[in-house]
Design an enzyme around this catalytic site. Structure first.
Site, short mmCIF file in Angstrom:
data_model
loop_
_atom_site.label_atom_id
_atom_site.label_comp_id
_atom_site.label_asym_id
_atom_site.label_seq_id
_atom_site.Cartn_x
_atom_site.Cartn_y
_atom_site.Cartn_z
N GLN A 118 31.80 -3.29 22.15
CA GLN A 118 31.53 -3.60 20.74
C GLN A 118 32.81 -4.12 20.10
OE1 GLN A 118 29.91 0.44 20.51
NE2 GLN A 118 28.21 -0.33 19.28
N HIS A 159 30.72 -5.14 14.02
CA HIS A 159 31.05 -5.62 15.36
C HIS A 159 29.85 -6.34 15.97
CE1 HIS A 159 29.77 -1.33 15.26
NE2 HIS A 159 28.86 -1.76 16.11
N ARG A 182 24.48 12.08 22.28
CA ARG A 182 23.56 11.81 21.18
C ARG A 182 22.14 11.54 21.68
NH1 ARG A 182 26.48 7.06 18.16
NH2 ARG A 182 26.85 6.52 20.33
N ARG A 222 20.36 -1.37 6.39
CA ARG A 222 21.26 -0.23 6.59
C ARG A 222 22.60 -0.78 7.07
NH1 ARG A 222 23.18 2.19 11.08
NH2 ARG A 222 23.41 4.44 11.21
N ASP A 261 24.86 1.12 23.31
CA ASP A 261 25.04 2.05 22.19
C ASP A 261 23.75 2.16 21.39
OD1 ASP A 261 26.23 3.84 20.46
OD2 ASP A 261 27.23 2.30 19.26
N ASP A 266 25.53 -0.61 8.83
CA ASP A 266 26.09 0.23 9.88
C ASP A 266 27.62 0.21 9.85
OD1 ASP A 266 25.74 1.76 12.42
OD2 ASP A 266 26.89 0.08 13.23
N GLU A 325 25.94 3.50 5.17
CA GLU A 325 26.04 4.49 6.25
C GLU A 325 27.50 4.88 6.39
OE1 GLU A 325 26.57 5.98 10.42
OE2 GLU A 325 27.11 3.95 9.90
N ASP A 343 22.26 10.12 15.38
CA ASP A 343 23.67 10.37 15.67
C ASP A 343 23.97 11.87 15.76
OD1 ASP A 343 24.79 7.87 16.02
OD2 ASP A 343 25.11 7.56 13.87
C1 OTU Z 1 27.09 4.14 13.49
O1 OTU Z 1 27.69 5.41 13.36
C2 OTU Z 1 25.76 4.34 14.19
O2 OTU Z 1 24.96 5.24 13.48
C3 OTU Z 1 26.00 4.80 15.60
O3 OTU Z 1 24.81 5.09 16.27
C4 OTU Z 1 26.79 3.72 16.31
O4 OTU Z 1 27.15 4.18 17.57
C5 OTU Z 1 28.05 3.30 15.56
O5 OTU Z 1 27.86 3.16 14.16
C6 OTU Z 1 28.53 1.97 16.06
O6 OTU Z 1 27.64 0.96 15.72
O7 OTU Z 1 30.63 6.74 14.55
O8 OTU Z 1 29.07 8.59 15.57
O9 OTU Z 1 32.18 7.39 10.08
O10 OTU Z 1 30.20 7.97 11.84
O11 OTU Z 1 29.55 4.57 11.24
C7 OTU Z 1 28.50 7.64 14.70
C8 OTU Z 1 31.15 6.51 10.26
C9 OTU Z 1 29.50 6.66 14.19
C10 OTU Z 1 30.60 6.65 11.64
C11 OTU Z 1 29.42 5.79 11.84
C12 OTU Z 1 29.08 5.57 13.25
#
Ligand code: OTU
Length: 643
Positions: free
Chosen positions: A254, A186, A517, A284, A143, A286, A328, A393
């Site tokens: 994850q 996670h 992505r 950040r 990921d 996440d 985030e 993303d």
């Molecule tokens: C984040 O985003 C990261 O920016 C992603 O790159 C990761 O894949 C994900 O966490 C898992 O670690 O679902 O489509 O509503 O949008 O936390 C991106 C919040 C994601 C989510 C966000 C997540």
């Protein structure tokens, strides 16, 4: 017993047993002072989160020992930085701030190689560099690094902790703050904790959410949103070898951490402070929306998620106070706002601004942008937006349906339109994007694509049409003009300054092709940088326009610490706001249409005591006349400052 008293007693008990003597005299005083200041709120939060846990007091004592250990390990240089930042806590609001996010291996060979390229970022004016997750993670699909196998170990392909430390020092010298990911919702299934849990070690089984059969997961799933429906339906993964289910909000590798277990909180605090001690200025957070689960809810943005983040933040304030949190939360704007407070996250992505800029480019209308931001842009004055247009993303259309309703837009239908528009399925669209995370059950979908491709450059170049190219460049610059002036840290996404297009090579990669992505995670090579520096190229027009706007931002304090007021406009294609600090005022106006627009001068009322203003971007003078409309060229941006 009253909570204050209980907290005082708890602290006294802990201090009696804590081996604080291992610190120097000065540090002992400092650590104690910080504990006295922050322990009460930490205690209160933890009691509220874990009230029913029999071992809570033991856990809190363990936690304070961990804070002490991290504080002890923090270098002298970082302790000095703590002092400096505490004296200037609003450093992130300076007009000098400019962010960039990049993947180490997409801009350099590895961390050591990146350390030799810092002058590129300095030259662009970057003062905040977010390096995408660079920790050890599973081979193949990880990921994009968001499946962490070891927080204390750098992905061997990128380097070592030593090379990261070295880079952190070089960045610091160059005046660039390092931002790292804190992926705490996670771990990967290869993390030591996960491996031990899988082997049945009881302590570690409690680190994750395991279920013997699908009964309880089904009950949860009735209310959960599916995040990556294109790879796996549902939010749980069946582990054949142990015949159990495990909670996996994102990919099946994850595993969500179980924060209802205080040992998990303590363990992750240790990892967090390890990252803080590497020398980053911001972490950040996440996927922070997902960290607490309550049966019968969507398990996002739960009250205890907020309490946990506050508790994490308090731990930082005790052991590494120069570090701030960046939220985030790419969720409903009401929920985004709830994470933004000095005691929770000082910084936050601004997903609403992001989504609505793209919306206004598609519709050429600014009503929703205007209406939403006029009551949603203002946040706590000690906190700062991180304004971005693209990142690694997808784009989710996270505006509020009631805001949309107020300007006559049906949210659900409009999202379908935006998805069609940005994936090139809408007649006349300029965008080249790809759909992501299509959910056949509810038609939900998001959009991927690089900034330049979504803004029309890919199409313009493919058709070799000068007019389309010109419009695309104008859109790219308009977007950046807003990010650079509306208030907050503008965050560029690596490659956008070079007008990089979609990179379709991921479709040939076994480990990436299911995840669109990757189309907006291009490999940036020396030739791209060269092209952007070569005058006459399309890329140079973007690069040059951006550099110019960056230098203006940095020159005028009114783009730093100042108030933003969204200005109502009568022309539906125009977006405008006023920036004001104690001494200056600027009015920024944008034309979101590819046609010239007449603007009624009402929005200049803030400048009415002046006769003339200068548009900083073009350098042109503009006479202020309230009896005459003025004209704006297609996609023009004006940054007006009184003469
Ligand atoms: C984040 O985003 C990261 O920016 C992603 O790159 C990761 O894949 C994900 O966490 C898992 O670690 O679902 O489509 O509503 O949008 O936390 C991106 C919040 C994601 C989510 C966000 C997540």
């Amino acid at each position: 017993m009253n909570l204050k008293l209980e907290s005082q007693r708890s602290l006294n008990r802990i201090l009696n047993r804590l081996d604080i003597e291992q610190l120097s005299k000065v540090d002992q005083r400092l650590f104690k002072k910080r504990l006295e200041q922050h322990f009460p709120s930490l205690f209160e939060n933890l009691v509220e989160i874990y009230q029913s846990r029999y071992d809570l007091h033991y856990q809190i004592e363990q936690l304070v020992s961990a804070l002490l250990a991290s504080f002890k390990q923090r270098s002298r240089a970082l302790k000095n930085r703590d002092k400096k930042r505490l004296a200037n806590p609003l450093w992130h609001q300076s007009e000098k701030m400019l962010g960039m996010a990049c993947y180490v291996d997409l801009v350099a060979k590895d961390l050591d190689d990146l350390a030799t390229k810092v002058d590129y970022y300095q030259d662009l004016g970057i003062t905040y560099l977010h390096l995408m997750p660079l920790y050890k993670s599973p081979e193949g699909d990880s990921d994009g690094g968001y499946a962490v196998s070891d927080y204390r170990c750098v992905n061997p392909e990128l380097g070592t902790i030593k090379s990261l430390n070295n880079l952190a020092k070089i960045l610091d010298k160059a005046g660039i703050s390092l931002v790292l990911d804190f992926v705490f919702n996670h771990t990967s299934d290869e993390h030591d904790w996960a491996v031990k849990a899988r082997q049945g070690e009881l302590d570690y089984c409690d680190y994750y959410y395991f279920f013997d059969d699908k009964t309880i997961p089904n009950q949860y799933e009735n209310h959960l949103r599916e995040i990556f429906p294109q790879v796996r339906r549902g939010s749980f993964t069946y582990l054949e070898d142990i015949d159990r289910w495990v909670w996996t909000t994102f990919n099946s590798f994850q595993w969500d951490l179980n924060y209802s277990n205080p040992s998990v909180f303590n363990a992750i605090v240790g990892e967090m402070l390890f990252l803080a001690n590497l020398g980053c200025d911001a972490l950040r957070l996440d996927a922070l929306a997902f960290i607490w689960k309550d049966m019968g809810t969507d398990c996002e943005n739960r009250p205890k998620a907020h309490l946990l983040i506050q508790a994490f933040n308090t731990c930082l304030k005790i052991a590494a106070p120069s570090v701030v949190f960046k939220s985030e939360a790419i969720v409903h704007p009401d929920e985004v706002a709830k994470y933004i407070k000095p005691e929770e996250c000082q910084l936050s992505y601004n997903p609403l601004l992001m989504a609505l800029i793209w919306n206004s480019l598609a519709t050429r209308k600014t009503r929703l942008l205007n209406q939403s931001l006029s009551h949603r842009f203002e946040i706590d004055e000690n906190c700062t937006w991180v304004n971005y247009a693209r990142c690694h993303d997808d784009i989710g259309w996270t505006f509020d349906d009631a805001d949309a309703g107020r300007v006559g837009i049906n949210g659900y239908d409009h999202r379908l339109f935006l998805n069609q528009f940005y994936t090139g399925q809408f007649e006349g669209s300029f965008a080249s994007g790809m759909g992501f995370g299509y959910n056949p059950e509810n038609g939900d979908c998001r959009v991927c694509g690089s900034l330049a491709s979504l803004a029309g450059l890919e199409q313009g170049l493919a058709e070799n049409d000068a007019h389309l190219i010109e419009n695309a460049i104008a859109r790219i610059l308009l977007i950046h003009h807003i990010l650079l002036s509306i208030g907050g840290i503008p965050l560029l996404y690596a490659g956008d300054e070079l007008a990089m297009l979609n990179d379709y090579r991921f479709l040939e990669d076994e480990h990436k092709k299911h995840d669109a992505r990757w189309v907006n995670r291009p490999l940036i090579e020396a030739k791209h940088i060269k092209q952007a520096h070569q005058s006459g190229t399309v890329q140079n027009k973007v690069w040059g326009g951006l550099k110019h706007a960056i230098s203006l931002r940095k020159h005028y304090a009114v783009f730093g610490q100042a108030k933003t007021q969204i200005l109502p406009t009568t022309n539906p294609h125009i977006f405008a706001y006023q920036r004001q600090n104690e001494s200056d005022m600027a009015i920024c106006i944008y034309n979101f249409s590819e046609h010239s627009q007449q603007v009624i001068p009402d929005i200049l009322v803030g400048l009415s005591q002046f006769e003339q203003t200068t548009d900083l971007i073009s350098g042109d003078k503009l006479a202020i006349q309230f009896n005459h409309n003025f004209e704006m060229a297609p996609y023009q941006s004006l940054w007006l400052l009184a003469d």
